[in-house]
Scaffold this motif. Structure first.
Motif, PDB file in Angstrom:
ATOM      1  N   VAL A  12     105.088   2.421  61.553  1.00 12.48           N
ATOM      2  CA  VAL A  12     104.537   3.780  61.653  1.00 12.48           C
ATOM      3  C   VAL A  12     105.189   4.696  60.612  1.00 12.48           C
ATOM      4  CG1 VAL A  12     104.447   5.823  63.154  1.00 12.48           C
ATOM      5  CG2 VAL A  12     103.791   3.589  64.056  1.00 12.48           C
ATOM      6  N   ALA A  13     106.495   4.489  60.392  1.00  9.38           N
ATOM      7  CA  ALA A  13     107.216   5.338  59.436  1.00  9.38           C
ATOM      8  C   ALA A  13     106.642   5.211  58.026  1.00  9.38           C
ATOM      9  CB  ALA A  13     108.700   4.966  59.430  1.00  9.38           C
ATOM     10  N   SER A  14     106.220   3.996  57.662  1.00  4.26           N
ATOM     11  CA  SER A  14     105.754   3.801  56.281  1.00  4.26           C
ATOM     12  C   SER A  14     104.236   3.956  56.151  1.00  4.26           C
ATOM     13  CB  SER A  14     106.195   2.426  55.765  1.00  4.26           C
ATOM     14  OG  SER A  14     105.681   1.435  56.614  1.00  4.26           O
ATOM     15  N   ALA A  15     103.562   4.244  57.266  1.00 12.03           N
ATOM     16  CA  ALA A  15     102.092   4.331  57.225  1.00 12.03           C
ATOM     17  C   ALA A  15     101.627   5.687  56.697  1.00 12.03           C
ATOM     18  CB  ALA A  15     101.520   4.100  58.618  1.00 12.03           C
ATOM     19  N   HIS A  16     100.546   5.667  55.952  1.00 14.10           N
ATOM     20  CA  HIS A  16      99.926   6.919  55.495  1.00 14.10           C
ATOM     21  C   HIS A  16      98.622   7.190  56.220  1.00 14.10           C
ATOM     22  CE1 HIS A  16     102.825   7.474  52.309  1.00 14.10           C
ATOM     23  NE2 HIS A  16     102.707   6.189  52.059  1.00 14.10           N
ATOM     24  N   ARG A  17      97.929   6.103  56.556  1.00 15.48           N
ATOM     25  CA  ARG A  17      96.645   6.264  57.248  1.00 15.48           C
ATOM     26  C   ARG A  17      96.668   5.409  58.514  1.00 15.48           C
ATOM     27  NH1 ARG A  17      95.457   4.427  52.510  1.00 15.48           N
ATOM     28  NH2 ARG A  17      94.382   2.634  53.401  1.00 15.48           N
ATOM     29  N   ILE A  18      96.796   6.082  59.655  1.00 10.81           N
ATOM     30  CA  ILE A  18      96.844   5.364  60.932  1.00 10.81           C
ATOM     31  C   ILE A  18      95.529   5.591  61.674  1.00 10.81           C
ATOM     32  CG2 ILE A  18      98.026   5.150  63.160  1.00 10.81           C
ATOM     33  CD1 ILE A  18     100.560   6.261  61.792  1.00 10.81           C
ATOM     34  N   THR A  19      94.937   4.498  62.104  1.00 12.98           N
ATOM     35  CA  THR A  19      93.799   4.591  63.030  1.00 12.98           C
ATOM     36  C   THR A  19      94.292   4.113  64.391  1.00 12.98           C
ATOM     37  OG1 THR A  19      92.084   4.300  61.349  1.00 12.98           O
ATOM     38  CG2 THR A  19      91.507   3.663  63.594  1.00 12.98           C
ATOM     39  N   LEU A  88      99.713  11.365  70.641  1.00 15.34           N
ATOM     40  CA  LEU A  88      98.752  11.150  69.550  1.00 15.34           C
ATOM     41  C   LEU A  88      98.410  12.462  68.853  1.00 15.34           C
ATOM     42  CD1 LEU A  88      96.459   8.402  71.108  1.00 15.34           C
ATOM     43  CD2 LEU A  88      98.373   8.149  69.512  1.00 15.34           C
ATOM     44  N   VAL A  89      98.465  13.562  69.587  1.00 14.08           N
ATOM     45  CA  VAL A  89      98.270  14.880  68.967  1.00 14.08           C
ATOM     46  C   VAL A  89      99.421  15.152  67.994  1.00 14.08           C
ATOM     47  CG1 VAL A  89      98.048  17.358  69.380  1.00 14.08           C
ATOM     48  CG2 VAL A  89      97.046  15.724  71.001  1.00 14.08           C
ATOM     49  N   GLU A  90     100.639  14.816  68.419  1.00 16.81           N
ATOM     50  CA  GLU A  90     101.817  14.980  67.543  1.00 16.81           C
ATOM     51  C   GLU A  90     101.665  14.159  66.272  1.00 16.81           C
ATOM     52  OE1 GLU A  90     104.323  17.102  67.674  1.00 16.81           O
ATOM     53  OE2 GLU A  90     103.086  17.843  69.331  1.00 16.81           O
ATOM     54  N   LEU A  91     101.241  12.913  66.443  1.00 18.81           N
ATOM     55  CA  LEU A  91     101.081  12.019  65.283  1.00 18.81           C
ATOM     56  C   LEU A  91     100.032  12.582  64.329  1.00 18.81           C
ATOM     57  CD1 LEU A  91     102.326   9.332  64.439  1.00 18.81           C
ATOM     58  CD2 LEU A  91     100.428   8.156  65.556  1.00 18.81           C
ATOM     59  N   GLU A  92      98.983  13.164  64.890  1.00 13.15           N
ATOM     60  CA  GLU A  92      97.943  13.773  64.057  1.00 13.15           C
ATOM     61  C   GLU A  92      98.531  14.956  63.277  1.00 13.15           C
ATOM     62  OE1 GLU A  92      94.189  14.584  66.083  1.00 13.15           O
ATOM     63  OE2 GLU A  92      93.981  16.393  64.857  1.00 13.15           O
ATOM     64  N   ARG A  93      99.388  15.746  63.935  1.00  9.02           N
ATOM     65  CA  ARG A  93      99.990  16.914  63.262  1.00  9.02           C
ATOM     66  C   ARG A  93     100.910  16.488  62.128  1.00  9.02           C
ATOM     67  NH1 ARG A  93     100.449  20.306  68.725  1.00  9.02           N
ATOM     68  NH2 ARG A  93      98.258  20.911  68.733  1.00  9.02           N
ATOM     69  N   SER A  94     101.462  15.265  62.220  1.00 10.40           N
ATOM     70  CA  SER A  94     102.327  14.783  61.140  1.00 10.40           C
ATOM     71  C   SER A  94     101.492  14.386  59.915  1.00 10.40           C
ATOM     72  CB  SER A  94     103.169  13.592  61.612  1.00 10.40           C
ATOM     73  OG  SER A  94     102.405  12.400  61.580  1.00 10.40           O
ATOM     74  N   GLY A  95     100.173  14.413  60.062  1.00 13.14           N
ATOM     75  CA  GLY A  95      99.288  14.198  58.918  1.00 13.14           C
ATOM     76  C   GLY A  95      98.913  12.753  58.669  1.00 13.14           C
ATOM     77  N   THR A  99      92.126   8.878  62.617  1.00 12.74           N
ATOM     78  CA  THR A  99      91.020   8.736  63.572  1.00 12.74           C
ATOM     79  C   THR A  99      91.517   8.137  64.879  1.00 12.74           C
ATOM     80  OG1 THR A  99      89.592   8.251  61.684  1.00 12.74           O
ATOM     81  CG2 THR A  99      88.700   7.750  63.857  1.00 12.74           C
ATOM     82  N   VAL A 100      91.041   8.687  65.981  1.00  6.54           N
ATOM     83  CA  VAL A 100      91.259   8.070  67.292  1.00  6.54           C
ATOM     84  C   VAL A 100      89.924   7.495  67.750  1.00  6.54           C
ATOM     85  CG1 VAL A 100      91.928   8.402  69.701  1.00  6.54           C
ATOM     86  CG2 VAL A 100      93.076   9.721  67.905  1.00  6.54           C
ATOM     87  N   SER A 248     105.411   8.389  67.928  1.00  7.96           N
ATOM     88  CA  SER A 248     104.946   9.617  67.282  1.00  7.96           C
ATOM     89  C   SER A 248     106.106  10.480  66.808  1.00  7.96           C
ATOM     90  CB  SER A 248     104.047  10.420  68.223  1.00  7.96           C
ATOM     91  OG  SER A 248     104.802  10.910  69.293  1.00  7.96           O
ATOM     92  N   SER A 249     107.320  10.167  67.285  1.00 11.09           N
ATOM     93  CA  SER A 249     108.478  10.967  66.865  1.00 11.09           C
ATOM     94  C   SER A 249     109.145  10.389  65.613  1.00 11.09           C
ATOM     95  CB  SER A 249     109.499  11.030  68.003  1.00 11.09           C
ATOM     96  OG  SER A 249     110.044   9.743  68.221  1.00 11.09           O
ATOM     97  N   VAL A 250     108.594   9.283  65.105  1.00  6.77           N
ATOM     98  CA  VAL A 250     109.204   8.640  63.932  1.00  6.77           C
ATOM     99  C   VAL A 250     108.949   9.486  62.682  1.00  6.77           C
ATOM    100  CG1 VAL A 250     109.162   6.580  62.460  1.00  6.77           C
ATOM    101  CG2 VAL A 250     108.809   6.357  64.921  1.00  6.77           C
TER     102      VAL A 250
END
Ligand code: NAD
Length: 258
Positions: A12-19, A88-95, A99-100, A248-250
């Motif tokens: 997750v830390a190295s991901a740029h585009r998470i679905t 998942l809202v937090e993860l979305e805010r991290s940019g 897509t969910v 999501s806190s990563v």
């Protein structure tokens, strides 16, 4: 934290585009039972799925009346988003979360604050009705008000056709455009995070091998094994309410900005 957790955090830390692909397991902590988990509706009553077929619904007026009555008491109306939805809202805010894709019909991702444009409801929504005759849609609230006021089966107010929740029943096609966008989101991600789904319903489950073949790292978080555990880079048999907040806190690796 387990080794598997550490691996998932690194991905997750190295991901740029998470679905993300979610199922009923992300809403059990909100008081909405799943279908196939240990306390699932179908685990307890093997016949409970009968009313979920479109054919049965069309053919059987008694079944429709029972379905409307049951809907009045659905746990969905009082359910509140839980830690998994909020994570998942937090993860979305991290940019990073693009897509969910959800198989859930409860609308809790949007209620938690996920951008509605990023939520793809593969199996429709319980919050709307659709007429099986003319296709008109409307708020579920309006139909349930009529049921509460004594109508056994609210019909379409435009054409008097049979009204149903705007959910995908067995024997019914998924919305083609929603499915197309879900497949694109699976093809165009570097991490596919799968949470709270038994991956036993197609075509939703097929998004997992699709993403894996396209090169995504797949993380599966589900209480029980799934048929796609073998294609996943990491499998976590742990509660989604623990794992998703943890992931999501990563912080992004390298402290990079987005
Ligand atoms: P499913 O019931 O087949 O699988 C849910 C999985 O989640 C199970 O394997 C269970 O062990 C796991 N699980 C339950 N709680 C968990 C938790 N807290 N942490 C980790 N894992 C947990 O559900 P599905 O795969 O989504 O497929 C069922 C179908 O039923 C879907 O198509 C969906 O449309 C519908 N459904 C929706 C809802 C909802 O909207 N909340 C509820 C029930 C069923």
């Amino acid at each position: 934290p387990s080794q598997a957790c550490a691996e998932a955090r690194a991905l997750v830390a190295s991901a740029h585009r998470i679905t993300v692909l979610t199922g009923a397991g992300v809403s059990t902590d909100s008081g909405i039972p799943d279908f196939r988990g240990p306390d699932g509706l179908w685990t307890r009553d093997a016949d409970a799925g009968r009313g979920s077929s479109l054919q049965a619904y069309l053919a059987d007026a008694e079944l429709r009346r029972l379905a409307w009555r049951a809907k009045l008491d659905s746990p969905v109306w009082t359910a509140r988003p839980n830690a998994a939805h909020k994570a998942l809202v937090e993860l979305e805010r991290s940019g990073r979360l693009r897509t969910v894709v959800t198989q859930n019909i409860d609308g809790l991702h949007q209620r938690a604050g996920s951008d509605p444009h990023r939520v793809l409801e593969l199996h429709g929504t319980l919050h709307a009705t659709v007429c099986l005759g003319c296709g008109a849609t409307g708020p579920m609230r309006d139909a349930l008000k009529r049921v509460a006021e004594g109508e056994q089966e609210p019909d379409c107010q435009r054409c008097r056709g049979i009204l149903k929740s705007a959910t995908v029943s067995f024997g019914q096609e998924l919305d083609g455009e929603v499915l197309r966008r879900a497949r694109l989101a699976a093809l165009d991600c570097d991490v596919l995070l799968v949470a709270g789904t038994s991956l036993s319903v197609q075509p939703a489950a097929g998004l997992v091998p699709l993403a894996a073949k396209a090169g995504a790292q797949v993380i599966i978080c589900n209480a029980e094994p799934t048929p796609y555990d073998a294609v996943a880079a990491v499998v976590l048999h742990e509660p989604v309410g623990d794992v998703l907040p943890d992931l999501s806190s990563v912080p992004p690796s390298g402290g990079g900005r987005f």
